[in-house]
Scaffold this active site. Sequence first.
Site, short mmCIF file in Angstrom:
data_model
loop_
_atom_site.label_atom_id
_atom_site.label_comp_id
_atom_site.label_asym_id
_atom_site.label_seq_id
_atom_site.Cartn_x
_atom_site.Cartn_y
_atom_site.Cartn_z
N ARG A 191 0.86 -1.18 0.00
CA ARG A 191 0.00 0.00 0.00
C ARG A 191 0.90 1.24 0.00
NH1 ARG A 191 -2.56 1.17 5.27
NH2 ARG A 191 -1.07 2.87 5.26
N HIS A 208 -3.88 4.58 3.95
CA HIS A 208 -5.06 3.70 3.92
C HIS A 208 -6.19 4.41 3.18
CE1 HIS A 208 -8.33 1.12 5.13
NE2 HIS A 208 -8.91 2.11 5.77
N TYR A 215 3.39 5.89 11.55
CA TYR A 215 3.60 4.51 12.00
C TYR A 215 4.49 3.65 11.11
CZ TYR A 215 -0.40 3.94 8.81
OH TYR A 215 -1.24 3.98 7.74
#
Lengths: 324, 394
Positions: B294, B298, B307
């Site tokens: 990815r 998101h 993160y």
Amino acid sequence: MPTMNIIEAVRDALRIEMRRDQRVVVLGEDVGKFGGVFRATSGLYDEFGADRVIDTPLAEAGIIGTAIGMALYGMRPVPEIQFGDFIFPAFDQIVNELAKFRYRSGGQYPCPVVIRTPVGGGIRGGHYHSQSPEALFIHTPGLKVVAPSNPYDAKGLLLACMRQNDPVLFMEPKRIYRASRGEVPEGEYTLEIGKAAVVREGTHCTLLAYSGMVSIAEEAAKKGEAEGVSIEVVDLRTLMPYDIDTILASVKKTGRCVVVHEAPRTCGFGAELIAAIQERAMDHLEAPILRVTGFDTPFPYTLEHEYLPNADRVLGTVRQTLEW
Amino acid sequence: MTDVVTASSTDSAIDPVVSAPRRGAFVYFDLEPEAKAHSLFQILREDGSADEAGVAGVDQALARRLYEGMLTIRVTDARMMALQRQGRISFYGEALGQEAAVVGSAAASLPDDWIVPALREAGVGLFRGLTLESYVAQIFGNALDPTKGRQMPCHPIDRDHHYVVMSSCVASQIPHAVGIAMAMKAQGHAGRCAFGYMGDGATSEGDFHTSMNFAGVFHAPVVLICQNNQWAISTPGTVQTASETIAIKGLGYGVESLRADGNDVLAVHEVCRYAADKARRGGGPTFIELLTYRVSAHTSSDDPTRYRDESLTEVWRSRRDPLLRLRTFMEARGWLAAGEHDALVAQLEARVRDVIATVEAAAPPPVETLIEDVYEEPTWAQREQLAALVDPAS
């Protein structure tokens, strides 16, 4: 006219519809060769085969989830959840998927799944074979909730459910599965979903009941009659959408009302009924509307008959409204 | 940082198991079941090169279709993300870096197959015929939206091409794909199958395992595809599962399980073709893990810098970019002339701009649609509620 019990009436409806409509399939745990733990699907496997009477793995979310897929594809699945208590693994599938498919697809994907499940206590089943979870599903827009109390209604309503295009939770009163016996016409007939029935006329107080509590309400009405209390009993039959017209007509006539259900009291279906009545018939009420319900506890094992509404509790509550 | 370890450990798994085709097929498909689920099938190397035998069946027309399909997603996504940043739409989830997994699998589907998508498969719909107008209208949620503004953006529908509308719930769509496949089988509709998509996070949900079990037990004609992009919002693959690969989870359910380089559109196409063809011929279900990454957040609501190590993301954004890989391959064969890529991009951008201009101006859905489609007919209570809104005096 033949007599049947509720199990036989349900089976008769399934058989009629499966013969009539190739798209109808039954699926669930033990529904095939065994015919279901309550025998509701007994004989169907032999007549229709394993492709239409499908024994599934033991997974309620899978039963409902795959039934949704079948319905999207154009079939008419009638899954059985063995006990209403075991419906919760499928709760997400029912609430977030089944109930919302038509809506979220802008009407393009109706999802006509009829979920049959036995509910209610009184069979020494403890917490997990006795619950009445209707309020959770009535509170889920997109689902219809139907709760017959006798063999005639069970057959006519189940046939009606299988012939309309919305998802339905069809709750069957397991305590009287066999005890409730009555005349049931052979062949096809349907009862309108959303219509209650006045099963006993009276003038002093209206009892609103459904499923296994209708016979309790009727018993209370008979006892009341002996004591000069005239009780009208309304069998709601469909809980969502419920028949507000029949309810209001009865309450306006009697001026008093008591709601009876097995499920716990707080936020139970009785709360909605009482709210709806007082919004529309305040001027006609002679007394507060009272409830006779299960307790706000998990369903008990040893003390289940203390937990369950009975005719004496119902009649006592009717008297309270009369003495208001 | 553990994130780096996570990703690099996955990274080390990219050892292509491609060898010379045998009798017209790939050796990969003849491997033992566990080897198929552990290794990684690849046709195009990261640098865009390939063994000639491995691309024997690939012609310019197919490559062009795949490339244009991927480019459509990339251009559309970029424009939609921009609209979101401008406050013109509320939300967006792009498929940046995953276009090969989306388009390679879509190209393996036939018109009679059904698609049950997850979040990042809108490109499958677009590839099969979902119009850009319908897709964009759903994002705006206005009167042109075929679903009447009922869901957040990125929940398109295309009944005509059997593209089922998704919910935002994770994994709950997988049993629907299996159920559709069971229905195809029960109705005797041979020659078609269902594609059920999911992400890596979905494989932790009960619905994944239940569905895989049903697929195996009922020998359903279904292709279950996991786009393993290695992140479920902030949760890396190592927190999602202790399993060595996601593909091997299928083996326990008796479902043949494959694993392919999700950034290699030709490999994706090949494994999906194999699985779909098998399903259509009565061979039962297949589970496919497509390993990808990815590259983007998101969704527009996410900030991955909080993160994960974005230097690794950069590798996937550049060297491992699926579009670049196919483009290099095509250019080397003279299948994409100089300037053609830029011309395609310009053409797509103009098209997307035109569609937005047409769609954005539409009014919201009429207020009456509030109570439509909950049931076939509104209930008395719904009518009463609507009446109170429209005419409070009532």
